[in-house]
Design an enzyme around this catalytic site. Structure first.
Site, PDB file in Angstrom:
ATOM      1  N   LYS A 128      32.722  41.067  39.475  1.00  0.00           N
ATOM      2  CA  LYS A 128      33.635  39.967  39.792  1.00  0.00           C
ATOM      3  C   LYS A 128      33.421  38.818  38.828  1.00  0.00           C
ATOM      4  O   LYS A 128      32.302  38.588  38.346  1.00  0.00           O
ATOM      5  CB  LYS A 128      33.402  39.460  41.221  1.00  0.00           C
ATOM      6  CG  LYS A 128      34.596  38.709  41.804  1.00  0.00           C
ATOM      7  CD  LYS A 128      35.750  39.640  42.111  1.00  0.00           C
ATOM      8  CE  LYS A 128      36.926  38.906  42.733  1.00  0.00           C
ATOM      9  NZ  LYS A 128      38.030  39.838  43.068  1.00  0.00           N
ATOM     10  N   ASP A 181      50.193  28.365  56.024  1.00  0.00           N
ATOM     11  CA  ASP A 181      49.792  28.225  54.630  1.00  0.00           C
ATOM     12  C   ASP A 181      49.593  26.740  54.336  1.00  0.00           C
ATOM     13  O   ASP A 181      50.202  25.881  54.996  1.00  0.00           O
ATOM     14  CB  ASP A 181      50.871  28.802  53.694  1.00  0.00           C
ATOM     15  CG  ASP A 181      50.367  28.989  52.267  1.00  0.00           C
ATOM     16  OD1 ASP A 181      49.983  30.120  51.931  1.00  0.00           O
ATOM     17  OD2 ASP A 181      50.343  28.000  51.502  1.00  0.00           O
ATOM     18  N   ARG A 202      56.065  27.167  51.134  1.00  0.00           N
ATOM     19  CA  ARG A 202      55.949  28.579  51.515  1.00  0.00           C
ATOM     20  C   ARG A 202      56.223  28.747  52.998  1.00  0.00           C
ATOM     21  O   ARG A 202      56.870  29.724  53.423  1.00  0.00           O
ATOM     22  CB  ARG A 202      54.555  29.098  51.174  1.00  0.00           C
ATOM     23  CG  ARG A 202      54.255  29.204  49.686  1.00  0.00           C
ATOM     24  CD  ARG A 202      52.809  29.604  49.464  1.00  0.00           C
ATOM     25  NE  ARG A 202      52.484  29.761  48.053  1.00  0.00           N
ATOM     26  CZ  ARG A 202      51.259  29.982  47.600  1.00  0.00           C
ATOM     27  NH1 ARG A 202      50.241  30.078  48.452  1.00  0.00           N
ATOM     28  NH2 ARG A 202      51.047  30.113  46.307  1.00  0.00           N
ATOM     29  N   ALA A 248      42.421  39.291  52.657  1.00  0.00           N
ATOM     30  CA  ALA A 248      41.367  38.376  52.218  1.00  0.00           C
ATOM     31  C   ALA A 248      40.053  39.112  51.971  1.00  0.00           C
ATOM     32  O   ALA A 248      39.639  39.943  52.785  1.00  0.00           O
ATOM     33  CB  ALA A 248      41.152  37.272  53.256  1.00  0.00           C
TER      34      ALA A 248
END
Length: 358
Positions: free
Chosen positions: A80, A208, A213, A265
């Site tokens: 990562k 959000d 959005r 997530a």
């Protein structure tokens, strides 16, 4: 916890960082495992409260990528990249952002194929175009115009949707119509998932940090909008976390009013105890590194294995079968689904070790 302590408690292979005084960016690449192949994992760019937290995020996410590649049956290891920005990504000027990408590309080139990156929170296919060109080719997810397969978000959303359906079946929900499905985070993946469940007739709830959005979800999908701070206290049948991780700790797990947790997530659990608490309450958790593997399948499948788009889609559909195996294992072993999925990944890694030894 200082950076030294983070590394001390991590079982990965390499963690390297660099600081750029000109832009204030702190860049970290963590390589957890190369057992199945070169390490791979997206580049996340966002503001962090501290550099220690950024390094901690990189190491945790790299570990998850090892498990993700293993359960997805892909010939890659886990890694990562985290770019800790001094302020929100949207406030970084283009000149500074290009400089940051150049520095990141230098690190990728130095690692010389030990680690390949792709898009993640705060980065895009356009950024991968730059990194690919400057690093010697060690970036997945380039735009179609640059010869890549394009964004991995659609197949990530596809996999999450498959996982939602399988997880819902695990608790006796055969049809999402009329069910309350709460999508947290309406980015490229979350909004796609929201559209899919809304098309199934679900009673969509959405949240959000971006009010625009939320307005799209409200007007186009007839979503009920809840405040960000009210997400984990809102009752629903299926909770779909599609923002950043660490949403559910043991306290939240003990009060969460849902039957299923299934979202994109990464590292959705803030601590190990949360999985056990959810299991004890009969809440089915779709482990994040299983359900959100569609993006990795898309990138590795298209750019390493030479799969067609249809072949990628078929492989993503198998996420449901993998989750069914995880749920069955959790029942048999009387453990959490999170631990069952990790054991499944460890089995794949162990077989790889035995194959090499023989």
């Amino acid at each position: 916890m200082g950076m030294e302590t983070v590394i001390e408690h991590w079982d990965g292979r390499v963690c390297c960082s660099r600081y750029d005084a000109e832009t204030g960016a702190f860049l970290t690449v963590a390589i957890h495992s190369r057992q199945l192949g070169p390490a791979t994992g997206g580049t996340r760019a966002m503001a962090y409260p501290s550099r220690e937290l950024a390094v901690g995020d990189a190491t945790r996410l790299a570990s998850s990528m090892t498990h993700k590649m293993a359960v997805a049956g892909l010939p890659m290891g886990g890694g990562k990249s985290v770019i800790a920005l001094p302020r929100d990504r949207r406030e970084i000027g283009e000149a500074d952002w290009h400089r940051i990408l150049v520095l990141h590309a230098e690190t990728l080139a130095t690692l010389n194929g030990s680690y390949w990156t792709g898009p993640d929170v705060g980065t895009s296919s356009a950024d991968m175009d730059v990194l690919h060109g400057l690093s010697g080719g060690y970036a997945f997810g380039r735009s179609e115009a640059a010869g890549g397969p394009g964004s991995s978000a659609p197949e990530t959303a596809h996999g999450v949707y498959v996982g939602i359906r399988e997880s819902a079946r695990e608790v006796g929900i055969s049809d999402l119509a009329g069910r309350r499905v709460l999508v947290q985070g309406l980015g490229a993946v979350g909004m796609d998932v929201a559209r899919r469940v809304a098309a199934d007739g679900a009673r969509l709830i959405a949240s959000d940090i971006d009010p625009l959005r939320c307005e799209v979800a409200r007007t186009e999908l007839d979503a009920e909008i809840v405040a960000v701070d009210d997400v984990v206290s809102t009752a629903c049948d299926v909770f779909v976390p599609c923002a950043t991780g660490g949403v559910i700790d043991r306290r939240v797990a003990s009060t969460l009013e849902t039957r299923v947790v299934a979202g994109s997530a990464n590292n959705v659990l803030a601590d190990d105890a949360a999985a056990d608490v959810l299991a004890s309450r009969g809440i089915v958790l779709a482990p994040d590194f299983v359900i959100n593997s569609g993006g990795g399948i898309h990138l590795v499948g298209r750019e390493v294995l030479g799969w067609t788009a249809d072949e990628v889609s078929l492989h993503v559909e198998r996420i449901g079968r993998t989750l069914a195996e995880v749920f069955e294992r959790a029942r048999t072993e009387r453990t959490s689904t999170d631990l069952a999925a990790r054991r499944l990944a460890d089995d794949v890694l162990a077989r790889s070790t035995q194959s090499v030894a023989s």
